[in-house]
Write an enzyme that holds these catalytic residues in place. Structure first.
Site, PDB file in Angstrom:
ATOM      1  N   ASP A 137       0.831  -1.205   0.000  1.00 48.40           N
ATOM      2  CA  ASP A 137       0.000   0.000   0.000  1.00 48.40           C
ATOM      3  C   ASP A 137       0.867   1.257   0.000  1.00 48.40           C
ATOM      4  O   ASP A 137       0.545   2.244   0.635  1.00 48.40           O
ATOM      5  CB  ASP A 137      -0.913  -0.023   1.229  1.00 48.40           C
ATOM      6  CG  ASP A 137      -2.031   1.013   1.148  1.00 48.40           C
ATOM      7  OD1 ASP A 137      -2.382   1.405   0.030  1.00 48.40           O
ATOM      8  OD2 ASP A 137      -2.514   1.446   2.209  1.00 48.40           O
ATOM      9  N   ASN A 158     -17.262  -5.661  -3.010  1.00 47.16           N
ATOM     10  CA  ASN A 158     -16.775  -4.499  -2.247  1.00 47.16           C
ATOM     11  C   ASN A 158     -15.372  -4.075  -2.683  1.00 47.16           C
ATOM     12  O   ASN A 158     -14.721  -3.282  -2.013  1.00 47.16           O
ATOM     13  CB  ASN A 158     -16.796  -4.792  -0.752  1.00 47.16           C
ATOM     14  CG  ASN A 158     -15.932  -5.985  -0.372  1.00 47.16           C
ATOM     15  OD1 ASN A 158     -15.305  -6.607  -1.226  1.00 47.16           O
ATOM     16  ND2 ASN A 158     -15.906  -6.319   0.909  1.00 47.16           N
ATOM     17  N   LEU A 172      -2.504  -6.839   1.672  1.00 48.61           N
ATOM     18  CA  LEU A 172      -1.816  -7.271   0.453  1.00 48.61           C
ATOM     19  C   LEU A 172      -0.457  -6.592   0.361  1.00 48.61           C
ATOM     20  O   LEU A 172      -0.289  -5.449   0.796  1.00 48.61           O
ATOM     21  CB  LEU A 172      -2.653  -6.932  -0.781  1.00 48.61           C
ATOM     22  CG  LEU A 172      -3.924  -7.754  -0.976  1.00 48.61           C
ATOM     23  CD1 LEU A 172      -4.709  -7.229  -2.179  1.00 48.61           C
ATOM     24  CD2 LEU A 172      -3.604  -9.235  -1.159  1.00 48.61           C
ATOM     25  N   CYS A 192     -18.638 -14.799  -5.280  1.00 45.79           N
ATOM     26  CA  CYS A 192     -19.645 -14.016  -4.563  1.00 45.79           C
ATOM     27  C   CYS A 192     -21.051 -14.439  -5.000  1.00 45.79           C
ATOM     28  O   CYS A 192     -22.005 -14.296  -4.234  1.00 45.79           O
ATOM     29  CB  CYS A 192     -19.466 -12.525  -4.832  1.00 45.79           C
ATOM     30  SG  CYS A 192     -17.970 -11.827  -4.110  1.00 45.79           S
ATOM     31  N   CYS A 195     -24.848 -13.032  -3.986  1.00 48.95           N
ATOM     32  CA  CYS A 195     -24.828 -12.366  -2.679  1.00 48.95           C
ATOM     33  C   CYS A 195     -24.579 -10.867  -2.851  1.00 48.95           C
ATOM     34  O   CYS A 195     -23.688 -10.444  -3.593  1.00 48.95           O
ATOM     35  CB  CYS A 195     -23.735 -12.966  -1.800  1.00 48.95           C
ATOM     36  SG  CYS A 195     -23.552 -12.170  -0.192  1.00 48.95           S
ATOM     37  N   LYS A 227      -9.729  15.819   4.640  1.00 47.05           N
ATOM     38  CA  LYS A 227      -9.098  16.758   5.578  1.00 47.05           C
ATOM     39  C   LYS A 227     -10.034  17.893   5.976  1.00 47.05           C
ATOM     40  O   LYS A 227      -9.814  18.556   6.987  1.00 47.05           O
ATOM     41  CB  LYS A 227      -7.811  17.337   4.965  1.00 47.05           C
ATOM     42  CG  LYS A 227      -6.799  16.275   4.517  1.00 47.05           C
ATOM     43  CD  LYS A 227      -6.503  15.250   5.599  1.00 47.05           C
ATOM     44  CE  LYS A 227      -5.608  14.143   5.082  1.00 47.05           C
ATOM     45  NZ  LYS A 227      -5.537  13.001   6.034  1.00 47.05           N
ATOM     46  N   CYS A 245     -13.755   1.528   8.576  1.00 43.69           N
ATOM     47  CA  CYS A 245     -15.041   0.834   8.649  1.00 43.69           C
ATOM     48  C   CYS A 245     -14.841  -0.617   8.231  1.00 43.69           C
ATOM     49  O   CYS A 245     -14.096  -0.899   7.285  1.00 43.69           O
ATOM     50  CB  CYS A 245     -16.047   1.519   7.725  1.00 43.69           C
ATOM     51  SG  CYS A 245     -17.659   0.710   7.661  1.00 43.69           S
ATOM     52  N   ASP A 246     -15.524  -1.539   8.918  1.00 45.80           N
ATOM     53  CA  ASP A 246     -15.424  -2.968   8.593  1.00 45.80           C
ATOM     54  C   ASP A 246     -16.756  -3.571   8.185  1.00 45.80           C
ATOM     55  O   ASP A 246     -16.873  -4.793   8.067  1.00 45.80           O
ATOM     56  CB  ASP A 246     -14.892  -3.755   9.800  1.00 45.80           C
ATOM     57  CG  ASP A 246     -13.412  -3.543  10.056  1.00 45.80           C
ATOM     58  OD1 ASP A 246     -12.673  -3.344   9.075  1.00 45.80           O
ATOM     59  OD2 ASP A 246     -12.997  -3.572  11.230  1.00 45.80           O
ATOM     60  N   CYS A 248     -18.599  -3.903   5.446  1.00 50.18           N
ATOM     61  CA  CYS A 248     -18.705  -4.780   4.270  1.00 50.18           C
ATOM     62  C   CYS A 248     -17.944  -6.091   4.461  1.00 50.18           C
ATOM     63  O   CYS A 248     -18.288  -7.108   3.857  1.00 50.18           O
ATOM     64  CB  CYS A 248     -18.252  -4.067   2.999  1.00 50.18           C
ATOM     65  SG  CYS A 248     -16.487  -3.690   2.904  1.00 50.18           S
TER      66      CYS A 248
END
Length: 313
Positions: A137, A158, A172, A192, A195, A227, A245-246, A248
């Site tokens: 990243d 997602n 990753l 998926c 779903c 910002k 946020c988690d 999904c």
């Protein structure tokens, strides 16, 4: 006969690299040929043209580099894609604010990068003069596209990489090398199916059809990347998330196979999930520095976290 010998050497080297990656704690390791991501070019262009990057202007930089690893490493031949688990069981105090799982412990950029460098050192010691770069990243790389090409998983609705065996709670990382290796088969099947849980439960409706996420509508974007002040029309839509946020991932059926990480540095500071909302609202800068001194949460700074908390009231 010479060709068979060359293929055997490539396979042997690839197997040794994967074995070493496993000893370093990586839960996945796949290898793809370093080439132009032709399928991704129009998708990336469309995503940028729709301004789904919001104020993340850096996403529009280095367009060609994002699509071709050979522009990152001279004479690149292989992209090694790796996954590093960060899943943990989180027991929050009821009626508290929430911080994404990946940010509970130490900053993954440093933890995973350290492992990548060890793997690169191993390759150079074992094989000889190999030129390469390590990324997690930290560069213009389409990580999920390379993970799919390397057989680690498929891209879910997602836009995250999903694995039937491991879910999606993993970072990753990539090594780009000027070394020919044996390449894995990409995952072509989308498991998926029909779903749509991640789409249906996204609090801000940021997940669109065709595996597209409007980054400028994502809670992670608002609480980390943005910002300026959070738009007032988002009031009441954040489901108490103050950093990342988690949602999904939490609702994804494949994450029922997630196993707790063995990386102790990713385990969250004990105070993080014991705080009540009142504790968060009264947090001081000294406490912020103590709890988050090695955490990704430092990115938002004390003032940014305060802004996020204030927006929830």
């Amino acid at each position: 006969m010479h060709l068979l010998t060359e293929e055997h050497i490539k396979l042997q080297r690839s197997q040794r690299i994967k074995a070493k990656a496993k000893t370093l704690g990586f839960i996945s390791c796949g290898i793809a040929k370093a080439d132009f991501l032709e399928e991704e070019a129009p998708r990336l262009e469309s995503w940028l043209n729709n301004n789904y990057q919001g104020e993340m202007s850096y996403m529009a930089n280095h367009f060609d580099m994002r699509l071709d690893p050979r522009l990152l490493v001279d004479n690149a031949k292989s992209v090694i894609s790796l996954g590093y688990n960060y899943y943990q069981d989180i027991n929050r105090t009821p009626d508290s604010y929430k911080i994404a799982m990946y940010a509970q412990g130490e900053d993954y950029h440093f933890v995973v990068k350290e492992k990548l460098r060890e793997l690169l050192d191993f390759i150079q010691e074992e094989i000889g003069e190999v030129n390469g770069r390590a990324f997690t990243d930290s560069a213009p790389i389409l990580e999920h596209a390379w993970a799919r090409k390397a057989g680690i998983g498929w891209v879910g609705k997602n836009s995250l990489t999903l694995s039937k065996q491991k879910g999606s709670f993993f970072f990753l990382a990539e090594l780009i090398l000027d070394l020919d290796l044996a390449y894995d088969q990409p995952i072509e099947t989308d498991h998926c199916g029909k779903c749509t849980k991640c789409i249906d439960t996204c609090p801000t409706e940021a997940i669109l059809p065709n595996k597209t996420v409007n980054g400028s509508q994502c809670i992670s974007y608002f609480t980390i990347e943005l910002k300026e002040q959070i738009p007032p029309e988002m009031k009441g839509k954040f489901d108490d998330w103050i950093f990342g946020c988690d949602v999904c991932q939490n609702v994804c059926p494949w994450n029922r196979f997630s196993l707790p990480t063995k990386e102790e540095r990713f385990i969250g500071h004990e105070k993080i999930n014991q705080f009540s909302k009142k504790d968060w609202e009264e947090i001081t800068e000294d406490v912020f520095r103590e709890i988050f001194k090695k955490s990704p949460v430092k990115r938002t700074k004390f003032s940014g976290l305060q802004r996020n908390i204030d927006f929830m009231k």
